[in-house]
Scaffold this active site. Structure first.
Site, PDB file in Angstrom:
ATOM      1  N   LYS A  46       0.556  10.616   4.848  1.00  0.00           N
ATOM      2  CA  LYS A  46       0.893   9.341   3.895  1.00  0.00           C
ATOM      3  C   LYS A  46       1.033   8.920   3.013  1.00  0.00           C
ATOM      4  CE  LYS A  46      -1.824   4.799   4.785  1.00  0.00           C
ATOM      5  NZ  LYS A  46      -2.882   4.049   4.893  1.00  0.00           N
ATOM      6  N   LYS A  69       5.260   8.058   6.214  1.00  0.00           N
ATOM      7  CA  LYS A  69       4.997   6.722   5.444  1.00  0.00           C
ATOM      8  C   LYS A  69       4.698   6.890   4.029  1.00  0.00           C
ATOM      9  CE  LYS A  69       2.084   3.116   5.897  1.00  0.00           C
ATOM     10  NZ  LYS A  69       0.834   2.979   5.935  1.00  0.00           N
TER      11      LYS A  69
HETATM   12  C1  PBG Z   1      -4.897   1.649   6.778  1.00  0.00           C
HETATM   13  C2  PBG Z   1      -2.899   1.324   6.527  1.00  0.00           C
HETATM   14  C3  PBG Z   1      -2.372   1.098   5.458  1.00  0.00           C
HETATM   15  C4  PBG Z   1      -0.476   0.832   6.150  1.00  0.00           C
HETATM   16  C5  PBG Z   1      -1.343   1.120   7.185  1.00  0.00           C
HETATM   17  N1  PBG Z   1      -2.252   1.685   7.879  1.00  0.00           N
HETATM   18  C6  PBG Z   1      -2.728   0.117   3.916  1.00  0.00           C
HETATM   19  C7  PBG Z   1      -2.959   1.913   3.306  1.00  0.00           C
HETATM   20  O1  PBG Z   1      -3.358   2.640   3.165  1.00  0.00           O
HETATM   21  O2  PBG Z   1      -3.734   0.683   2.042  1.00  0.00           O
HETATM   22  C8  PBG Z   1       0.553   0.273   5.211  1.00  0.00           C
HETATM   23  C9  PBG Z   1       1.289   0.250   6.786  1.00  0.00           C
HETATM   24  C10 PBG Z   1       2.011  -1.266   5.524  1.00  0.00           C
HETATM   25  O3  PBG Z   1       2.477  -1.201   4.223  1.00  0.00           O
HETATM   26  O4  PBG Z   1       3.456  -1.835   6.077  1.00  0.00           O
HETATM   27  N2  PBG Z   1      -5.396   2.713   5.499  1.00  0.00           N
END
Ligand code: PBG
Length: 343
Positions: A215, A268
């Site tokens: 991520k 992601k």
């Molecule tokens: C929680 C999380 C996030 C997303 C999924 N889980 C936000 C982040 O890390 O700031 C992003 C999902 C999206 O942008 O659609 N940490």
């Protein structure tokens, strides 16, 4: 013409030919639809930067889940907007937390829908970070770190190991409430192992973990932070989420999560990271998911609203390309609309 022309166009002549030789097919079975659950009753509040996406109260989320399932989409992922936020993310792991309530209601309403639970603390923390914040060099333990928050303007850090305790607690609570797949998205080191151990100790040996393994610290999460009210109040997430420049490090993240017990892995965002998806597919045999995130959705919606692109065409193209890169599961805000077109 002196040389024989190789005629690739022979097989592109009609939709029948094109369909016969198509290498990648989209099916709704691979989609996961994200839902944002909020307090109240009868609430359906559209997210400003994500037209077509709503904050839903538990009753409305149950209806949405039923509709999603009836379109052939087998799974949803839940995010929560708690009533109150604090320094230990109580709303994430409380047994009457908003996602726990939603999971129970949705299981009753649509028992066969696979419910994923996003495990993170940012939506539930007053400061919006994904872990416990303490003064730099301050105490490590959970209780002591919480008791000694950094004063305004001083250096702070996100403590790793104390955060794992809360992530593990959250995972067990979600699984007990009916969440079928635990999906940690916090990017603390060692969280998959800590969660696996806690689930096993609670007798939840059959609950799989889908790790947000690679991520990245991405600007494409902007609209989500509005949808989930989870923007960090200070600083950013670069000390725990990955540097967008790194693909070899992404392989190492995935490898470690597999060693720690992940059942499925995720990359992601999706579109700007197709090379990471392809590299992960090449290297690992676990089911591979990709998250087409809020900013990817918002860009397509915004351009389509201006009539700058053809919404349906770009939506389907973006999804088939994510699959071509190697993702077998796609988390996407387009899940319902794409499923309708595929029906
Ligand atoms: C929680 C999380 C996030 C997303 C999924 N889980 C936000 C982040 O890390 O700031 C992003 C999902 C999206 O942008 O659609 N940490």
């Amino acid at each position: 013409m002196a040389f024989p022309v190789t005629r690739l166009r022979r097989l592109r002549r009609s939709e029948q030919f094109r369909s016969m030789v198509r290498e990648t097919r989209l099916t709704p079975e691979s989609f996961v639809y994200p839902l944002f659950v909020c307090p109240g009753e009868g609430v359906r509040k559209e997210v400003r930067s994500m037209p077509g996406v709503f904050n839903l109260s538990v009753d409305e989320a149950a209806k949405e889940a039923r509709q999603t399932y009836s379109l052939g989409v087998p799974s949803i992922i839940l995010f929560g907007l708690p009533e109150k936020k604090d320094e230990v993310a109580t709303g994430a792991w409380a047994d009457d937390g908003i996602v726990q309530q939603a999971a129970r209601a949705i299981k009753r309403e649509v028992p066969n829908l696979i419910i994923m639970g996003d495990v993170c603390l940012c939506e539930y923390m007053s400061h919006g970070h994904c872990g416990i914040v303490r003064a730099t060099g301050g105490p490590q333990s959970l209780g002591a770190a919480v008791a000694a928050p950094p004063a305004a303007g001083t250096d702070y850090e996100i403590v790793n190991d104390a955060t794992l305790e809360l992530l593990a607690r959250t995972s067990v609570s979600l699984a007990r409430a009916g969440v079928d797949i635990i999906a940690p998205s916090d990017m603390m080191d060692g969280r998959v192992g800590a969660i696996r151990k806690a689930l096993d100790q609670a007798g939840l040996v059959n609950t799989p973990i889908l790790s947000y393994a690679a991520k990245f610290a991405s600007g494409f999460y902007g609209p989500f932070r509005e949808a989930a009210d989870s923007a960090p109040q200070f600083g950013d997430r670069r000390s725990y989420q990955m540097d967008p420049a790194n693909v070899r490090e992404a392989m190492r993240e995935i490898e470690l999560d597999i060693e720690e017990g992940a059942d499925m892995i995720m990359v992601k965002p999706a579109m700007p990271y197709l090379d990471v998806i392809a590299a992960a597919r090449e290297r690992f045999d676990l089911p591979l998911a990709a998250y087409q995130v809020s900013g990817e959705y918002a860009m397509i919606e915004a351009a389509a609203r201006n009539n700058w692109i053809d919404r349906e065409r770009v939506m389907m193209e973006s999804l088939v390309c994510i699959r071509r890169a190697g993702a077998s599961i796609i988390l996407t805000y387009f899940a319902k609309d794409a499923a309708k077109l595929l029906a």
